[in-house]
Design a protein around this motif. Structure first.
Motif, PDB file in Angstrom:
ATOM      1  N   ALA A 202       0.833  -1.195   0.000  1.00 46.06           N
ATOM      2  CA  ALA A 202       0.000   0.000   0.000  1.00 46.06           C
ATOM      3  C   ALA A 202       0.875   1.255   0.000  1.00 46.06           C
ATOM      4  O   ALA A 202       1.885   1.313   0.691  1.00 46.06           O
ATOM      5  N   GLY A 203       0.458   2.209  -0.834  1.00 44.12           N
ATOM      6  CA  GLY A 203       1.231   3.430  -0.995  1.00 44.12           C
ATOM      7  C   GLY A 203       2.223   3.377  -2.142  1.00 44.12           C
ATOM      8  O   GLY A 203       2.794   4.409  -2.520  1.00 44.12           O
TER       9      GLY A 203
ATOM     10  N   SER B  68       3.606   2.077  -6.152  1.00 41.54           N
ATOM     11  CA  SER B  68       3.228   2.406  -7.533  1.00 41.54           C
ATOM     12  C   SER B  68       3.498   1.221  -8.455  1.00 41.54           C
ATOM     13  O   SER B  68       4.388   0.401  -8.189  1.00 41.54           O
TER      14      SER B  68
ATOM     15  N   ARG C   8      -4.777   9.767  -8.586  1.00 46.40           N
ATOM     16  CA  ARG C   8      -3.772   8.751  -8.247  1.00 46.40           C
ATOM     17  C   ARG C   8      -3.249   8.025  -9.494  1.00 46.40           C
ATOM     18  O   ARG C   8      -2.088   7.640  -9.546  1.00 46.40           O
TER      19      ARG C   8
ATOM     20  N   ASN D 277      -0.386   5.256  -8.834  1.00 45.61           N
ATOM     21  CA  ASN D 277       0.321   5.724  -7.640  1.00 45.61           C
ATOM     22  C   ASN D 277      -0.591   5.649  -6.421  1.00 45.61           C
ATOM     23  O   ASN D 277      -1.819   5.546  -6.549  1.00 45.61           O
ATOM     24  N   SER D 278       0.018   5.720  -5.262  1.00 44.02           N
ATOM     25  CA  SER D 278      -0.740   5.685  -4.002  1.00 44.02           C
ATOM     26  C   SER D 278      -1.731   4.522  -3.979  1.00 44.02           C
ATOM     27  O   SER D 278      -2.905   4.686  -3.641  1.00 44.02           O
ATOM     28  N   LEU D 279      -1.262   3.365  -4.365  1.00 51.14           N
ATOM     29  CA  LEU D 279      -2.132   2.190  -4.426  1.00 51.14           C
ATOM     30  C   LEU D 279      -2.589   1.787  -3.032  1.00 51.14           C
ATOM     31  O   LEU D 279      -1.861   1.934  -2.047  1.00 51.14           O
ATOM     32  N   ASN D 280      -3.827   1.281  -2.975  1.00 52.14           N
ATOM     33  CA  ASN D 280      -4.356   0.760  -1.723  1.00 52.14           C
ATOM     34  C   ASN D 280      -4.969  -0.603  -1.985  1.00 52.14           C
ATOM     35  O   ASN D 280      -5.185  -0.998  -3.136  1.00 52.14           O
TER      36      ASN D 280
ATOM     37  N   ASP E  59      -7.528  -1.433  -4.635  1.00 51.94           N
ATOM     38  CA  ASP E  59      -7.162  -1.456  -6.056  1.00 51.94           C
ATOM     39  C   ASP E  59      -6.818  -2.864  -6.538  1.00 51.94           C
ATOM     40  O   ASP E  59      -6.577  -3.063  -7.735  1.00 51.94           O
TER      41      ASP E  59
END
Length: 121
Positions: free
Chosen positions: A14-15, A17, A66, A83-86, A89
């Motif tokens: 998480a967070g 890319s 994002r 970007n900023s994947l959680n 996703d």
């Protein structure tokens, strides 16, 4: 025969890319729109982002700010910078090409085989 080949999926925290790529092959003259959809377990396939041949983009609300979609018309390739994947996703991401003009045919829609994106907490 048009084929879409995806690459770039994988596992990320998480967070982090990832960048997805999708190249269309065949005797292609042009593709009206290229995009990315995703399907999580138990959910329907849904649009993530799309870009027209003129560069107009469309994003799902959940990824705005994002993710960034771009394309190289000369290479018939579309990219998705994530970007900023959680963890939300996490899904199989599918490349789509719509309105494909080749030397002898017009194809309404073509799909890639899908690439897994997994985001760990």
């Amino acid at each position: 025969q048009v084929q879409l080949v995806e690459s770039g999926g994988g596992l990320v925290q998480a967070g982090g890319s990832l960048r997805l790529s999708c190249a269309a092959s065949g005797s292609i003259f042009s593709i009206d729109a290229m995009g990315w959809y995703r399907q999580a377990p138990g959910k329907q396939r849904a649009l993530v982002a799309a870009v027209t041949i003129s560069g107009r983009t469309n994003y799902a609300d959940s990824v705005k700010g994002r993710f960034n979609i771009s394309r190289d018309n000369a290479k018939n390739t579309v990219y998705l910078q994530m970007n900023s994947l959680n963890p939300e996703d996490t899904a199989v991401y599918y490349c789509n090409a719509a309105g494909i003009r080749s030397s002898s045919t017009w194809t309404a829609n073509s799909w890639g085989q899908g690439t897994q994106v997994t985001v760990s907490p």
